[in-house]
Design a protein around this motif. Structure first.
Motif, short mmCIF file in Angstrom:
data_model
loop_
_atom_site.label_atom_id
_atom_site.label_comp_id
_atom_site.label_asym_id
_atom_site.label_seq_id
_atom_site.Cartn_x
_atom_site.Cartn_y
_atom_site.Cartn_z
N ALA A 31 0.83 -1.20 0.00
CA ALA A 31 0.00 0.00 0.00
C ALA A 31 0.86 1.25 0.00
CB ALA A 31 -0.93 0.00 1.21
N VAL A 32 1.95 1.23 0.77
CA VAL A 32 2.86 2.39 0.80
C VAL A 32 3.52 2.56 -0.56
CG1 VAL A 32 4.85 3.42 1.95
CG2 VAL A 32 3.23 2.04 3.26
N LEU A 33 3.86 1.45 -1.21
CA LEU A 33 4.46 1.52 -2.54
C LEU A 33 3.53 2.21 -3.53
CD1 LEU A 33 6.08 -2.02 -2.91
CD2 LEU A 33 7.28 0.15 -2.69
N VAL A 34 2.26 1.85 -3.48
CA VAL A 34 1.29 2.45 -4.39
C VAL A 34 1.15 3.95 -4.11
CG1 VAL A 34 -1.13 2.47 -5.08
CG2 VAL A 34 0.04 0.29 -4.72
N LEU A 35 1.12 4.32 -2.83
CA LEU A 35 1.00 5.73 -2.47
C LEU A 35 2.24 6.52 -2.87
CD1 LEU A 35 -0.65 5.40 1.06
CD2 LEU A 35 -1.75 6.09 -1.07
N ALA A 36 3.40 5.84 -2.90
CA ALA A 36 4.64 6.53 -3.25
C ALA A 36 4.83 6.71 -4.75
CB ALA A 36 5.84 5.76 -2.68
N LEU A 37 4.07 5.98 -5.54
CA LEU A 37 4.23 6.06 -7.00
C LEU A 37 4.05 7.47 -7.55
CD1 LEU A 37 2.66 2.78 -8.43
CD2 LEU A 37 5.03 3.56 -8.63
N PRO A 38 3.01 8.22 -7.15
CA PRO A 38 2.88 9.58 -7.71
C PRO A 38 4.05 10.49 -7.36
CG PRO A 38 0.83 8.86 -6.69
CD PRO A 38 1.87 7.86 -6.30
N LEU A 39 4.71 10.23 -6.24
CA LEU A 39 5.82 11.10 -5.82
C LEU A 39 7.14 10.71 -6.49
CD1 LEU A 39 5.09 11.37 -1.98
CD2 LEU A 39 4.69 13.12 -3.73
N PHE A 40 7.43 9.41 -6.54
CA PHE A 40 8.73 8.95 -6.98
C PHE A 40 8.70 8.21 -8.32
CE2 PHE A 40 8.90 9.02 -2.30
CZ PHE A 40 9.94 9.90 -2.12
N GLY A 41 7.51 7.81 -8.78
CA GLY A 41 7.44 7.03 -10.00
C GLY A 41 7.99 5.62 -9.76
N PHE A 42 8.20 4.91 -10.86
CA PHE A 42 8.74 3.56 -10.76
C PHE A 42 10.24 3.62 -10.50
CE2 PHE A 42 4.81 2.76 -13.06
CZ PHE A 42 4.37 1.60 -12.46
N GLY A 43 10.72 2.71 -9.64
CA GLY A 43 12.13 2.67 -9.30
C GLY A 43 12.31 2.33 -7.83
N SER A 44 13.55 2.37 -7.39
CA SER A 44 13.87 1.93 -6.03
C SER A 44 13.50 2.95 -4.96
CB SER A 44 15.36 1.61 -5.93
OG SER A 44 16.14 2.76 -6.21
N GLN A 45 13.30 4.23 -5.33
CA GLN A 45 13.04 5.25 -4.31
C GLN A 45 11.75 4.97 -3.55
OE1 GLN A 45 13.27 8.89 -6.67
NE2 GLN A 45 15.29 9.32 -5.82
N GLY A 46 10.70 4.61 -4.27
CA GLY A 46 9.44 4.29 -3.59
C GLY A 46 9.58 3.08 -2.68
N ALA A 47 10.35 2.09 -3.11
CA ALA A 47 10.58 0.91 -2.28
C ALA A 47 11.35 1.26 -1.02
CB ALA A 47 11.34 -0.15 -3.09
N VAL A 48 12.35 2.12 -1.15
CA VAL A 48 13.13 2.53 0.02
C VAL A 48 12.25 3.27 1.02
CG1 VAL A 48 15.00 4.06 0.80
CG2 VAL A 48 15.34 2.57 -1.19
N LEU A 49 11.35 4.14 0.51
CA LEU A 49 10.45 4.87 1.39
C LEU A 49 9.53 3.90 2.15
CD1 LEU A 49 9.05 7.42 2.48
CD2 LEU A 49 7.61 7.38 0.42
N ALA A 50 8.95 2.94 1.44
CA ALA A 50 8.05 1.98 2.09
C ALA A 50 8.78 1.17 3.14
CB ALA A 50 7.43 1.06 1.03
N LEU A 51 9.98 0.72 2.82
CA LEU A 51 10.75 -0.08 3.77
C LEU A 51 11.22 0.75 4.95
CD1 LEU A 51 12.78 -2.16 1.17
CD2 LEU A 51 10.92 -2.98 2.62
N PHE A 52 11.52 2.03 4.70
CA PHE A 52 11.89 2.93 5.78
C PHE A 52 10.75 3.06 6.79
CE2 PHE A 52 11.08 7.42 6.99
CZ PHE A 52 12.01 7.52 8.02
N LEU A 53 9.55 3.29 6.31
CA LEU A 53 8.39 3.41 7.21
C LEU A 53 8.13 2.10 7.94
CD1 LEU A 53 5.96 5.46 4.92
CD2 LEU A 53 7.32 6.30 6.84
#
Length: 255
Positions: A110-132
């Motif tokens: 769910a965090v990955l999906v929410l991060a998509l508009p901010l970071f697009g596809f790539g590792s940044q959204g994954a890092v954000l989700a894992l950080f949280l």
């Protein structure tokens, strides 16, 4: 044996984790060996091993995502825990505990999906989700570590004329370090295991063959990613346990 000698002995023992990490990475580099092994396990699979990227490349991507998220967790989570245990931040503690608990309540997907508009596809959204997702063990461990410090020790430090900063660095952090390190250890292993969701947003890593295998019903792909993640998680946990001993040698002195 003196405490200095014990410290040298414990740190000297870290050569074994380093050797095992090199050996494990060397094992992941043996693409043909993995292909033959998976071929024996799954003889009906046309391609038992994921061939678009080598296993070693996927492992390095996975470790990169894990280290990035873990670094952010320590960099942000530990100072927040320290601040919440100071008189100036006491009122902030309930909000902090609730926030990090909510961060782990939401599924990483769910965090990955929410991060998509901010970071697009790539590792940044994954890092954000894992950080949280990894904040809770570090913050909770820090809060519990500082709350459990003996009041008489803190009073003695204050009586010796220590400033708040001196008391934190010379007294509180050394005493709280074992519990803090246990929280960091739990967080990093959790992040490494959960990083298998990173491919859902193009983050790469060992989740790539797992997702691909599930999509085409190829158990070889799934096994390749799952076994590699399990080996990494086991060695990470054991290595961090050894590092914890190296950073808290006085605990060995009391045994």
């Amino acid at each position: 044996m003196t405490l200095r000698g014990q410290r040298a002995g414990v740190w000297g023992g870290l050569w074994l984790p380093a050797l095992l990490w090199m050996g494990l990475l060397g094992l992941f580099a043996q693409q043909e060996l993995w292909a033959r092994g998976l071929g024996v396990l799954f003889p009906s699979a046309r391609n038992p091993i994921f061939e678009r990227e080598t296993l070693l490349s996927l492992v390095l991507q996975h470790l990169s995502i894990t280290v990035s998220a873990g670094f952010l967790v320590i960099l942000i989570g530990l100072p927040l825990a320290i601040y919440a245990t100071r008189p100036a931040g006491a009122a902030f503690r309930p909000l902090l505990e609730s926030s990090v608990a909510i961060g782990q309540t939401f599924p990483p997907v769910a965090v990955l999906v929410l991060a998509l508009p901010l970071f697009g596809f790539g590792s940044q959204g994954a890092v954000l989700a894992l950080f949280l997702y990894g904040l809770l063990p570090v913050v909770r461990g820090g809060l519990e570590a500082f709350a459990a410090l003996p009041p008489e020790v803190l009073d003695a430090a204050q009586g010796m004329g220590y400033s708040p900063a001196q008391r934190l660095w010379r007294v509180e952090l050394p005493l709280a370090l074992p519990v803090i390190l246990a929280g960091i250890r739990a967080s990093l292993v959790l992040i490494l295991a959960t990083a298998t969701v990173a491919p859902l947003v193009g983050g790469g890593g060992l989740g790539t063959p797992i997702v691909a295998g599930l999509a085409v019903s190829n158990l070889g792909f799934v096994t390749e990613g799952a076994v590699a993640v399990a080996l990494l998680a086991l060695l990470t946990d054991w290595s961090l346990a050894r590092l914890e001993r190296g950073l808290t040698p006085w605990r060995e002195a009391t045994l």
